[in-house]
Design an enzyme around this catalytic site. Structure first.
Site, PDB file in Angstrom:
ATOM      1  N   ASN A   9       0.871  -1.179   0.000  1.00  0.00           N
ATOM      2  CA  ASN A   9       0.000   0.000   0.000  1.00  0.00           C
ATOM      3  C   ASN A   9       0.905   1.225   0.000  1.00  0.00           C
ATOM      4  O   ASN A   9       1.524   1.538   1.011  1.00  0.00           O
ATOM      5  CB  ASN A   9      -0.889  -0.042   1.256  1.00  0.00           C
ATOM      6  CG  ASN A   9      -1.736   1.210   1.409  1.00  0.00           C
ATOM      7  OD1 ASN A   9      -1.765   2.061   0.516  1.00  0.00           O
ATOM      8  ND2 ASN A   9      -2.414   1.317   2.537  1.00  0.00           N
ATOM      9  N   LYS A  11       0.105   4.247  -0.153  1.00  0.00           N
ATOM     10  CA  LYS A  11      -0.536   5.410   0.495  1.00  0.00           C
ATOM     11  C   LYS A  11      -0.334   6.661  -0.365  1.00  0.00           C
ATOM     12  O   LYS A  11      -0.348   6.557  -1.586  1.00  0.00           O
ATOM     13  CB  LYS A  11      -0.008   5.559   1.924  1.00  0.00           C
ATOM     14  CG  LYS A  11      -0.196   4.261   2.729  1.00  0.00           C
ATOM     15  CD  LYS A  11       0.040   4.415   4.198  1.00  0.00           C
ATOM     16  CE  LYS A  11      -0.178   3.068   4.901  1.00  0.00           C
ATOM     17  NZ  LYS A  11      -0.018   3.128   6.347  1.00  0.00           N
ATOM     18  N   HIS A  95      -9.506   0.897   4.899  1.00  0.00           N
ATOM     19  CA  HIS A  95      -8.244   1.090   5.615  1.00  0.00           C
ATOM     20  C   HIS A  95      -8.468   2.006   6.823  1.00  0.00           C
ATOM     21  O   HIS A  95      -9.259   2.937   6.765  1.00  0.00           O
ATOM     22  CB  HIS A  95      -7.200   1.695   4.671  1.00  0.00           C
ATOM     23  CG  HIS A  95      -5.818   1.651   5.239  1.00  0.00           C
ATOM     24  ND1 HIS A  95      -5.382   2.555   6.177  1.00  0.00           N
ATOM     25  CD2 HIS A  95      -4.797   0.782   5.043  1.00  0.00           C
ATOM     26  CE1 HIS A  95      -4.139   2.236   6.526  1.00  0.00           C
ATOM     27  NE2 HIS A  95      -3.762   1.169   5.849  1.00  0.00           N
ATOM     28  N   GLU A  97      -6.837   4.363   7.975  1.00  0.00           N
ATOM     29  CA  GLU A  97      -6.619   5.799   7.729  1.00  0.00           C
ATOM     30  C   GLU A  97      -7.857   6.432   7.104  1.00  0.00           C
ATOM     31  O   GLU A  97      -8.144   7.602   7.335  1.00  0.00           O
ATOM     32  CB  GLU A  97      -5.371   5.986   6.853  1.00  0.00           C
ATOM     33  CG  GLU A  97      -4.102   5.716   7.668  1.00  0.00           C
ATOM     34  CD  GLU A  97      -2.935   5.173   6.876  1.00  0.00           C
ATOM     35  OE1 GLU A  97      -2.946   5.227   5.632  1.00  0.00           O
ATOM     36  OE2 GLU A  97      -1.991   4.665   7.523  1.00  0.00           O
ATOM     37  N   GLU A 167      -5.110  -5.121  10.437  1.00  0.00           N
ATOM     38  CA  GLU A 167      -4.065  -4.131  10.681  1.00  0.00           C
ATOM     39  C   GLU A 167      -4.363  -3.422  11.998  1.00  0.00           C
ATOM     40  O   GLU A 167      -5.182  -2.493  12.023  1.00  0.00           O
ATOM     41  CB  GLU A 167      -4.031  -3.105   9.552  1.00  0.00           C
ATOM     42  CG  GLU A 167      -3.792  -3.688   8.180  1.00  0.00           C
ATOM     43  CD  GLU A 167      -3.281  -2.639   7.212  1.00  0.00           C
ATOM     44  OE1 GLU A 167      -2.158  -2.789   6.734  1.00  0.00           O
ATOM     45  OE2 GLU A 167      -4.004  -1.659   6.943  1.00  0.00           O
ATOM     46  N   GLY A 173       2.710   2.186  10.860  1.00  0.00           N
ATOM     47  CA  GLY A 173       3.628   3.310  10.729  1.00  0.00           C
ATOM     48  C   GLY A 173       4.344   3.666  12.022  1.00  0.00           C
ATOM     49  O   GLY A 173       4.953   4.726  12.133  1.00  0.00           O
ATOM     50  N   SER A 213       3.727  -2.214  10.211  1.00  0.00           N
ATOM     51  CA  SER A 213       5.185  -2.267  10.382  1.00  0.00           C
ATOM     52  C   SER A 213       5.798  -3.597   9.958  1.00  0.00           C
ATOM     53  O   SER A 213       6.737  -4.088  10.588  1.00  0.00           O
ATOM     54  CB  SER A 213       5.567  -1.922  11.832  1.00  0.00           C
ATOM     55  OG  SER A 213       5.108  -0.622  12.153  1.00  0.00           O
TER      56      SER A 213
END
Ligand code: 13P
Length: 251
Positions: A9, A11, A95, A97, A167, A173, A213
């Site tokens: 991904n 992003k 996702h 985010e 996730e 991150g 990560s």
């Protein structure tokens, strides 16, 4: 046997020249990779360029999101059919985010999944708890409601076009990967829930990826877990040698 999936991904990174360079560097590094599905998910604006570079290779194309309507007066949106038209075989939906910054809910995620399936896309359906949810002992409750909400009204026949990505938000991150045991525990829980919702065979067949990560250093330990079927990789997918090392993990 579930075929592992390693998906990158990207992003909000990589303009066209950088995207072409990244994928061009990746292709020869994974050319010999067999028995693993390899996917990259660039931003919308470079999908066409990346599609041209990966044509005829073993790298597949995903978008990072889509809308639930096929067309209409929806300024700024991109439909599942348009993603197919651009060469995508997969799309990431839900996702964290998008849930966190763009107000996505289990309801919108469900609408998007249905539309993506109707267009023929394979969905990378993301779920995961926040740190507060984990620390308050609500991880499984959150995962249950995300899975049930996201997959609401989706028939068994469509399940083979869904890949779940677990996730944990606190691992994205942050450099803080879930331990192999924490990830395995969540994956086993999700698989057991799919068994209750759709039956044992479907639960055995569905791929559940881990994300948060993931790096060349930790992929092997994760992949050694019985219920982890691959990875959704953020930061480490922006570097071809590190993403290739993840895709080329050997148990
Ligand atoms: P990182 O690998 O950068 O933690 O991101 C994970 C992720 O969000 C993939 O979708």
């Amino acid at each position: 046997m579930r075929t592992p999936v390693i998906a990158g991904n990207w992003k909000l990174y990589k303009k066209s020249a950088e995207a072409v360079n990244l994928v061009s560097e990746l292709i020869p590094l994974v050319k010999q990779t067999t028995g693993v599905e390899i996917i990259v998910a660039p931003v919308f604006t470079v999908l066409g360029k990346v599609r041209d570079v990966i044509a005829g290779t073993n790298v597949m194309l995903a978008a990072q999101d889509c809308f639930w309507e096929e067309e209409g007066a929806y300024t700024g949106e991109v439909s599942p059919g348009m993603l197919c038209d651009t060469g995508c075989s997969h799309v990431i939906i839900g996702h964290s985010e998008r849930r966190q910054y763009f107000g996505e809910t289990d309801t919108t995620v469900n609408r998007k999944i249905k539309a993506a399936l109707a267009a023929g896309l394979t969905v990378l359906f993301c779920i995961g708890e926040t740190l507060a949810e984990r620390e308050s002992g609500n991880t499984f409750k959150v995962l249950d409601s995300q899975v049930c909400g996201g997959l609401g009204d989706i028939p068994m026949a469509e399940l083979s076009k869904i890949i779940i990505a677990y996730e944990p938000v606190w691992a994205i991150g942050t450099g803080k990967t879930a331990t192999n045991e924490q990830a395995q525990e969540a994956h086993a829980h999700i698989r057991a829930l799919i068994a209750r919702l759709y039956g044992r065979d479907e639960a055995e067949a569905i791929r559940i990826l881990y994300g948060g990560s993931v790096k060349p250093e930790n992929i092997k330990g994760l992949m050694a877990q019985p219920d982890i079927d691959g990875a959704l990789v953020g930061g480490a997918s922006l570097n071809a040698p590190s993403f290739a090392a993840i895709a080329n993990y050997k148990l």
